[in-house]
Design an enzyme around this catalytic site. Structure first.
Site, PDB file in Angstrom:
ATOM      1  N   GLY A   1       0.833  -1.199   0.000  1.00  0.00           N
ATOM      2  CA  GLY A   1       0.000   0.000   0.000  1.00  0.00           C
ATOM      3  C   GLY A   1       0.867   1.247   0.000  1.00  0.00           C
ATOM      4  O   GLY A   1       1.982   1.271  -0.526  1.00  0.00           O
ATOM      5  N   SER A   2       0.375   2.291   0.646  1.00  0.00           N
ATOM      6  CA  SER A   2       0.951   3.624   0.480  1.00  0.00           C
ATOM      7  C   SER A   2       2.329   3.812   1.097  1.00  0.00           C
ATOM      8  O   SER A   2       3.013   4.785   0.768  1.00  0.00           O
ATOM      9  CB  SER A   2      -0.016   4.671   1.044  1.00  0.00           C
ATOM     10  OG  SER A   2      -1.201   4.713   0.272  1.00  0.00           O
ATOM     11  N   THR A   3       2.771   2.948   2.007  1.00  0.00           N
ATOM     12  CA  THR A   3       4.141   3.085   2.509  1.00  0.00           C
ATOM     13  C   THR A   3       5.155   2.870   1.383  1.00  0.00           C
ATOM     14  O   THR A   3       6.289   3.360   1.455  1.00  0.00           O
ATOM     15  CB  THR A   3       4.421   2.084   3.650  1.00  0.00           C
ATOM     16  OG1 THR A   3       4.084   0.764   3.217  1.00  0.00           O
ATOM     17  CG2 THR A   3       3.601   2.429   4.889  1.00  0.00           C
TER      18      THR A   3
ATOM     19  N   LYS B   1       4.910   4.158  -1.453  1.00  0.00           N
ATOM     20  CA  LYS B   1       5.016   5.409  -2.210  1.00  0.00           C
ATOM     21  C   LYS B   1       6.323   6.140  -1.933  1.00  0.00           C
ATOM     22  O   LYS B   1       6.763   6.974  -2.732  1.00  0.00           O
ATOM     23  CB  LYS B   1       3.832   6.316  -1.881  1.00  0.00           C
ATOM     24  CG  LYS B   1       2.496   5.799  -2.390  1.00  0.00           C
ATOM     25  CD  LYS B   1       1.342   6.665  -1.907  1.00  0.00           C
ATOM     26  CE  LYS B   1       0.002   6.142  -2.411  1.00  0.00           C
ATOM     27  NZ  LYS B   1      -1.152   6.887  -1.853  1.00  0.00           N
TER      28      LYS B   1
END
Length: 634
Positions: A290-292, A294
Site C-alpha cells: 500500500g501507500s508506505t 510510495k
C-alpha cells in the site's frame, strides 16, 4: 664330519635365537612407543566408566547485557545396570517416583549396557523428584547435572529467539541458526569399575564441561518491551488477524526490536501449532504494502528530477483513467489542485500514478530493485521470504500505475523498513542484522562480530534530505498526524492495503500500516507497524497504526536519549485534534490574573494567599489544552 654338522646346527640355532630375541625386543619397543596409546585406551575402556555432565548452553543477551535466554540447573537419571542388585525393587520405586510403568522402568534397569540414560521420563527432573531419588541411595542409580533452557521474559522475542528440544538442541529461530555456537561440549565424572561394572574404590576424575558461546544481539530490551506491549494492546483493542512491528537503526541496519502476533511461549512450544511457532511475520510475511511503498516512488522521482515538490502541481478530481482501469483517490471528489508535496501529504493515489508515468516502467523498476525489493535482505534470521515483483516484460500502463502506489507488488516488512532506511539515511542500502557478536562465555572476549554492511548507494544525500522533508510534512500536515510528537521532528508515511484472496481484492479487509522515524533531520530510529484486518474501527493506517508507532517512538526518546530538536514544525491541526499549547509564566501574579491566562487549562491551587509563588508544569512547557496545572499560593 659329525662335529662339523653339530657346529653348523649350533650356529643356525644360535642365529635363530638371536633373530627371535631381536623380534621380541622390536615388538616390545613397537608396543611401548607406537601402540601404547591405542592399547592403553582399549585397556582403559574395560575398566573406565564415564558419567556424562552436560555443558551450559550459551546465553542470549540484548545489546546492554540483559539476559533473554538463560539456563536452569537440573538433574537427569542415569543407571549402571550391573551395579543394581535388586532390580525389581529399584524398578518399582523409580517407576512410582517418575510416574511411569514398572515394565518400562524394568527395561531400563535390566538393559545389557554399561550405562543407561533414562529417557525421556528421567530427563531434566524437578528438585522434588531429585530429592526423592537421592533418598533411595541405591547402588547403580546416579543423578547427573543437566541444564534446562530458561526464557526469563517468556513470550518476548519468541519467534526470533526460537526454542530448544529436550536434548537442548536448537529447533527454531536463533537457537537453531546459531546452534553450533550455543551448544557446549559434555564433561564427565570418570571412575573405575570391574568387568561386571562394580565400582572400584579408586579415585574419580572430573572432566569439566565446556559451556557454549554467548550471543549478544542488537536488540534493545526496553524498546523490545515497548513494541511487545503495543502489539498486545492492538490485539486487545482491535482483535486483528495478525500484527507485527520492527524498530531499526537506519544508519547501521541493527534491528532494535522485532515481534509479531500471534506469538508463543518457547518453554511450552508443544502447546502451539506449527504455524504459530514458525511464522516470524516480519521476515516471512509477504503482502501488498500500500501507500508506505510510495516512499520508493517519491525517492526515485526526486533522484531523477522528474518532479519539483513545491513548484509542480496536480489536479485531483477523485480518480484517474489508465487504459481501461479507473484508479480512485481515497477522498471522494479528490483533493483538487495541489502541489506534489501535498500529493505526498494527502497520500493521493492519482497523483502518484502520474509520478510513476513520468518515471516510466524501466526507471521505476530499476529503483525498486536498487532498494532491495524482490530479493532477500540477507538478515540473519531463518525463514526470510523475497516477495514478488512484476516481470518487467509484463508491466503495462495499468501495472506501472498500481505499482507506483504500492498495489500489485508483494514485499516483506524487513524489506520495507530496510528500503525506507536507505531513503532517509543518505541513500545507503544496508544489510539488516540482529546478532551483534558471539562471545566466549568466561572472558566475554569476542569470537565473531557483525557490523554495518553497505550493500550499495541508491540515491544521493540531497535526494534523501528531500525525502525526509516530505515525510516530516506528512506527519505535521497530512495523513500521519496521529504520529506527531510535540517538540520532536517525526517523519513517516501511512499505508492502507487491500488484501488479496484467490486473485480478488477483499472488501473491508485491509492491512493498515505506518512507517515512522525520528528525528526527521537526523534519524536515529525507524519503526514499522502493520496490523492485519483490525476489527471495530475504520481501517486506515493513520487511524490505527500511526498511534501505535507514535507510542513506540515516545518510548524511544528516553531509551535512546533523543533530545528535543530546534525547528520542529507545528502540527497542522484538524478541528477534532487535541492541541499542544505553551504554558505561560504566572509566578508572581495575583490568582485572578493567573486564571485569566490559564483559561485553556484546568487549574488547581494550594494555599490561602492571593499571589502565585510556584507552578507545575513550569513556564514555556507544552501540554495538551485542558490538562491540569497546579499552583502554589503565598
Amino acid at each position: 664330519m659329525f662335529f662339523k654338522n653339530i657346529h653348523t646346527r649350533i650356529k643356525i640355532i644360535t642365529l635363530l635365537i638371536i633373530i627371535l630375541f631381536l623380534l621380541v625386543i622390536f615388538k616390545v619397543f613397537y608396543i611401548q612407543v607406537f601402540s601404547y596409546k591405542k592399547l592403553n585406551n582399549l585397556a582403559s575402556s574395560l575398566w573406565n566408566r564415564n558419567l556424562p555432565i552436560e555443558a551450559n548452553r550459551g546465553k542470549i543477551l540484548d545489546t546492554n547485557g540483559v539476559i533473554l535466554a538463560d539456563n536452569l540447573t537440573t538433574a537427569s537419571l542415569v543407571l549402571i545396570p550391573n551395579q543394581i542388585k535388586d532390580k525389581e525393587k529399584v524398578s518399582r520405586d523409580l517407576a512410582k517416583i517418575l510416574n511411569t510403568s514398572y515394565e518400562e522402568m524394568y527395561k531400563h534397569v535390566s538393559k545389557k549396557t554399561s550405562i543407561e540414560r533414562v529417557h525421556p521420563e528421567g530427563r531434566r527432573l524437578s528438585y522434588d523428584i531429585v530429592n526423592k531419588i537421592n533418598e533411595l541411595n541405591y547402588d547403580g542409580v546416579y543423578l547427573v547435572k543437566e541444564t534446562k533452557r530458561d526464557y526469563p521474559y517468556d513470550k518476548l522475542l519468541s519467534h526470533t529467539i526460537g526454542f530448544v528440544g529436550i536434548d537442548n538442541q536448537g529447533l527454531s529461530g536463533l537457537e537453531l541458526t546459531y546452534d553450533k555456537y550455543l551448544t557446549g561440549t559434555y564433561g564427565s565424572i570418570k571412575y573405575m569399575g570391574d568387568a561386571k561394572g562394580n565400582k572400584l574404590e579408586l579415585a574419580e576424575t572430573y572432566e569439566k564441561p565446556q559451556d557454549g558461546m554467548n550471543l549478544t544481539l542488537t536488540i534493545n530490551y526496553k524498546l523490545q518491551a515497548s513494541l511487545e506491549r503495543e502489539l498486545d494492546n492492538v490485539v486487545s483493542k482491535y482483535s486483528p488477524d495478525q500484527a507485527l512491528g520492527i524498530a531499526m537503526d537506519p544508519n547501521t541496519g541493527e534491528i532494535l526490536a522485532i515481534s509479531s502476533r500471534p506469538n508463543f511461549s518457547p518453554t511450552n512450544y508443544q502447546n502451539y501449532t506449527v504455524e504459530e511457532i514458525n511464522r516470524n511475520l516480519p521476515v516471512w510475511m509477504t503482502y501488498e504494502p500500500g501507500s508506505t511503498f510510495k516512499i520508493i516512488t517519491l525517492a526515485a522521482s526526486l533522484e531523477e528530477h522528474t518532479v519539483d515538490l513545491e513548484k509542480d502541481t496536480f489536479t485531483d478530481s477523485g480518480s484517474i483513467q489508465v487504459e481501461n482501469a479507473r484508479i480512485k483517490c481515497w477522498k471522494h471528489g479528490g483533493h483538487g489542485t495541489q502541489t506534489y508535496l501535498q500529493v505526498v501529504e494527502n497520500s493521493c493515489n492519482p497523483g502518484f500514478v502520474t509520478l510513476g508515468q513520468k518515471l516510466g516502467k524501466e526507471k521505476l523498476f530499476y529503483y525498486i530493485n536498487q532498494f532491495g525489493f524482490g530479493k532477500k535482505t540477507g538478515v540473519d534470521l531463518n525463514g526470510e521470504s523475497k516477495g514478488i515483483l512484476f516481470n518487467l516484460d509484463n508491466v503495462g500502463p495499468v501495472e506501472l500505475a498500481t505499482t507506483s502506489f504500492g498495489q500489485g507488488v508483494s514485499v516483506t516488512p524487513i524489506q520495507q523498513i530496510t528500503a525506507v532506511s536507505a531513503a532517509i539515511n543518505g541513500g545507503y542500502l544496508l544489510k539488516p542484522y540482529i546478532v551483534k557478536s558471539i562471545n566466549e562465555p568466561e572472558t566475554n572476549s569476542v569470537i565473531k562480530q557483525n557490523s554495518k554492511e553497505i550493500v550499495r548507494k541508491v540515491i544521493t544525500n540531497e535526494t534523501s534530505e528531500k525525502v525526509r522533508y516530505a515525510l516530516e510534512s506528512v506527519v505535521t500536515n497530512g495523513t500521519g498526524r496521529n504520529a506527531f510528537i510535540d517538540g520532536y521532528r517525526v517523519g513517516g508515511k501511512t499505508g492502507t492495503a487491500q488484501k488479496v484472496d484467490s486473485g480478488h481484492y477483499m472488501i473491508g479487509n485491509y492491512i493498515v500500516s505506518f512507517i515512522g522515524f525520528m528525528p526527521a533531520n537526523d534519524p536515529k530510529v525507524i519503526v514499522y507497524v502493520a496490523i492485519d484486518n483490525p476489527k471495530g474501527v475504520t481501517q486506515y493506517g493513520g487511524t490505527v497504526a500511526a498511534p501505535v508507532a507514535r507510542n513506540i517512538l515516545l518510548d524511544a526518546i528516553d531509551i535512546l536519549n533523543i533530545p528535543k530538536q530546534k525547528g520542529a514544525s507545528e502540527k497542522n491541526y484538524n478541528y477534532y485534534d487535541k492541541k499542544y499549547v505553551t504554558i505561560p509564566n504566572v509566578v508572581g501574579m495575583e490568582l485572578n490574573e493567573a486564571f485569566k491566562l490559564l483559561k485553556s487549562f484546568k487549574v488547581e491551587y494550594t494555599g490561602t494567599g492571593t499571589k502565585v509563588i510556584y507552578q507545575s508544569p513550569g513556564a514555556n512547557e507544552r501540554i495538551y489544552e485542558g490538562e491540569t496545572i497546579k499552583l502554589l499560593l503565598e
